[in-house]
Motif scaffolding. Structure first.
Motif, mmCIF file in Angstrom:
data_model
loop_
_atom_site.group_PDB
_atom_site.id
_atom_site.type_symbol
_atom_site.label_atom_id
_atom_site.label_comp_id
_atom_site.label_asym_id
_atom_site.label_seq_id
_atom_site.Cartn_x
_atom_site.Cartn_y
_atom_site.Cartn_z
ATOM 1 N N TYR A 27 0.829 -1.202 0.000
ATOM 2 C CA TYR A 27 0.000 0.000 0.000
ATOM 3 C C TYR A 27 0.868 1.259 0.000
ATOM 4 C CZ TYR A 27 -3.525 3.400 1.548
ATOM 5 O OH TYR A 27 -4.349 4.493 1.651
ATOM 6 N N LEU A 28 1.889 1.279 0.839
ATOM 7 C CA LEU A 28 2.802 2.414 0.880
ATOM 8 C C LEU A 28 3.528 2.578 -0.449
ATOM 9 C CD1 LEU A 28 4.362 1.880 4.428
ATOM 10 C CD2 LEU A 28 2.847 3.762 3.771
ATOM 11 N N LEU A 29 3.969 1.457 -1.007
ATOM 12 C CA LEU A 29 4.750 1.495 -2.247
ATOM 13 C C LEU A 29 3.902 1.945 -3.436
ATOM 14 C CD1 LEU A 29 7.431 1.040 -3.570
ATOM 15 C CD2 LEU A 29 6.951 -1.410 -3.674
ATOM 16 N N LYS A 30 2.662 1.478 -3.495
ATOM 17 C CA LYS A 30 1.792 1.868 -4.608
ATOM 18 C C LYS A 30 1.341 3.323 -4.498
ATOM 19 C CE LYS A 30 0.155 -2.653 -6.080
ATOM 20 N NZ LYS A 30 -1.012 -3.532 -6.360
ATOM 21 N N GLY A 38 14.390 0.000 4.611
ATOM 22 C CA GLY A 38 13.395 0.535 5.516
ATOM 23 C C GLY A 38 13.430 2.051 5.588
ATOM 24 N N GLU A 39 14.551 2.635 5.133
ATOM 25 C CA GLU A 39 14.693 4.090 5.137
ATOM 26 C C GLU A 39 13.759 4.769 4.143
ATOM 27 O OE1 GLU A 39 18.775 4.906 4.414
ATOM 28 O OE2 GLU A 39 19.476 3.998 6.295
ATOM 29 N N TYR A 40 13.213 3.981 3.198
ATOM 30 C CA TYR A 40 12.250 4.551 2.249
ATOM 31 C C TYR A 40 10.969 5.010 2.961
ATOM 32 C CZ TYR A 40 14.869 2.690 -1.772
ATOM 33 O OH TYR A 40 15.834 2.421 -2.726
ATOM 34 N N ILE A 41 10.634 4.359 4.069
ATOM 35 C CA ILE A 41 9.394 4.675 4.791
ATOM 36 C C ILE A 41 9.669 5.832 5.748
ATOM 37 C CG2 ILE A 41 7.546 3.779 6.250
ATOM 38 C CD1 ILE A 41 8.304 0.965 5.299
ATOM 39 N N SER A 59 1.300 14.065 10.394
ATOM 40 C CA SER A 59 0.470 13.654 9.255
ATOM 41 C C SER A 59 0.345 12.141 9.121
ATOM 42 C CB SER A 59 1.050 14.238 7.950
ATOM 43 O OG SER A 59 1.031 15.644 7.978
ATOM 44 N N GLY A 60 1.476 11.456 9.038
ATOM 45 C CA GLY A 60 1.411 10.008 8.846
ATOM 46 C C GLY A 60 2.719 9.469 8.305
ATOM 47 N N TYR A 61 2.647 8.709 7.215
ATOM 48 C CA TYR A 61 3.826 8.079 6.642
ATOM 49 C C TYR A 61 3.843 8.250 5.127
ATOM 50 C CZ TYR A 61 4.426 5.818 11.179
ATOM 51 O OH TYR A 61 4.609 5.575 12.525
ATOM 52 N N MET A 62 5.037 8.120 4.563
ATOM 53 C CA MET A 62 5.206 8.216 3.120
ATOM 54 C C MET A 62 6.333 7.303 2.680
ATOM 55 S SD MET A 62 5.974 11.577 0.715
ATOM 56 C CE MET A 62 7.525 11.977 1.531
ATOM 57 N N ARG A 76 3.565 5.660 -3.468
ATOM 58 C CA ARG A 76 4.881 6.259 -3.239
ATOM 59 C C ARG A 76 4.866 7.772 -3.434
ATOM 60 N NH1 ARG A 76 7.981 3.035 -7.910
ATOM 61 N NH2 ARG A 76 6.549 1.478 -7.135
ATOM 62 N N ASN A 77 5.677 8.440 -2.628
ATOM 63 C CA ASN A 77 5.811 9.898 -2.662
ATOM 64 C C ASN A 77 4.508 10.630 -2.346
ATOM 65 O OD1 ASN A 77 8.528 9.592 -3.406
ATOM 66 N ND2 ASN A 77 8.000 9.499 -5.568
ATOM 67 N N ARG A 78 3.616 9.949 -1.659
ATOM 68 C CA ARG A 78 2.348 10.550 -1.254
ATOM 69 C C ARG A 78 2.185 10.355 0.254
ATOM 70 N NH1 ARG A 78 -3.501 7.928 -2.949
ATOM 71 N NH2 ARG A 78 -4.811 9.185 -1.586
ATOM 72 N N VAL A 79 1.888 11.424 0.979
ATOM 73 C CA VAL A 79 1.700 11.326 2.422
ATOM 74 C C VAL A 79 0.364 10.646 2.712
ATOM 75 C CG1 VAL A 79 1.475 12.578 4.588
ATOM 76 C CG2 VAL A 79 3.058 13.404 2.834
#
Length: 225
Positions: free
Chosen positions: A162-165, A207-210, A216-219, A167-170
């Motif tokens: 979900y995070l990867l799909k 894991g540094e990508y997350i 706000s949350g995560y990206m 990507r670059n979106r908060v």
């Protein structure tokens, strides 16, 4: 491949007609008789591949259902409506619908447009995703970092995907909770924080990508060429 389609329409005769067409194409239709049931069904399972939404429904109309789902997901959505003018069609597409079909519609046209969207879904579902050393084989649900296969639990895998799909979106914690744990999940944001922490550790340097976006949350932060 089991393609699951939510068919939401308050007319039982029309709804059954659409479901019959969907079945004949080899897909699995799930019925909703109004906007509230459509939202409940979608967020309770969160595994629908496509939504067919009537515009004029009780409880919540199709526009309201579309808006609520678009806050959490990019799942393909086709709007079905008797309001067959250009203004409403443009409105539907601007609000985030992927297609707009006016009633009554041609069987051949409906099937062609349905299958056009689903071909894209099938292709994306089996596509291999690679970001740096991180690789996800969606067909096998296999995750590797470099040459090392990573053992992820189902929720961890779904969270990563979900995070990867997106990507670059908060993504807010509420969006993540709803999309991964479901609309009626009774836990709190700490569940997400715990899973993100574990996921980062398992992914090692990837894991540094997350990224944590404070307040706000995560990206999933990827700088792509």
């Amino acid at each position: 491949m089991n393609i699951k389609i939510l068919v939401a329409d308050d007319d039982p005769v029309f709804r059954e007609l659409v479901c019959d067409i969907v079945r004949k194409q080899g897909y699995n239709p799930i019925e909703a008789c109004d906007g509230q049931q459509a939202l409940d069904l979608y967020f309770s399972s969160n595994d629908f591949d496509l939504l067919l939404l009537d515009v004029m429904m009780p409880q919540y109309n199709g526009w309201e259902v579309l808006r609520e789902i678009r806050e959490h997901s990019d799942v393909p959505i086709i709007m079905l409506t008797a309001l067959g003018d250009e203004v409403h069609e443009v409105q539907g597409l601007r609000k985030g619908a992927d297609d707009y079909i006016s009633k009554p519609f041609s069987y051949e046209v409906f099937v062609a447009r349905l299958n056009t969207l689903l071909r894209k879904i099938k292709k994306e579902r089996f596509a291999e995703i690679t970001v740096g050393e991180l690789k996800i084989n969606q067909a096998a649900q296999k995750v590797t970092v470099g040459d090392l296969e990573i053992d992820l639990h189902r929720k961890e895998y779904n969270l990563l995907l979900y995070l990867l799909k997106n990507r670059n979106r908060v993504l807010s914690r509420e969006q993540i909770l709803t999309s991964i744990w479901g609309y009626d999940f009774e836990g709190d944001a700490r569940t997400i924080d715990t899973h993100v922490k574990t996921l980062r550790a398992k992914l090692s340097n990837c894991g540094e990508y997350i990224k944590t976006v404070r307040g706000s949350g995560y990206m999933f932060d990827v700088n792509e060429p």
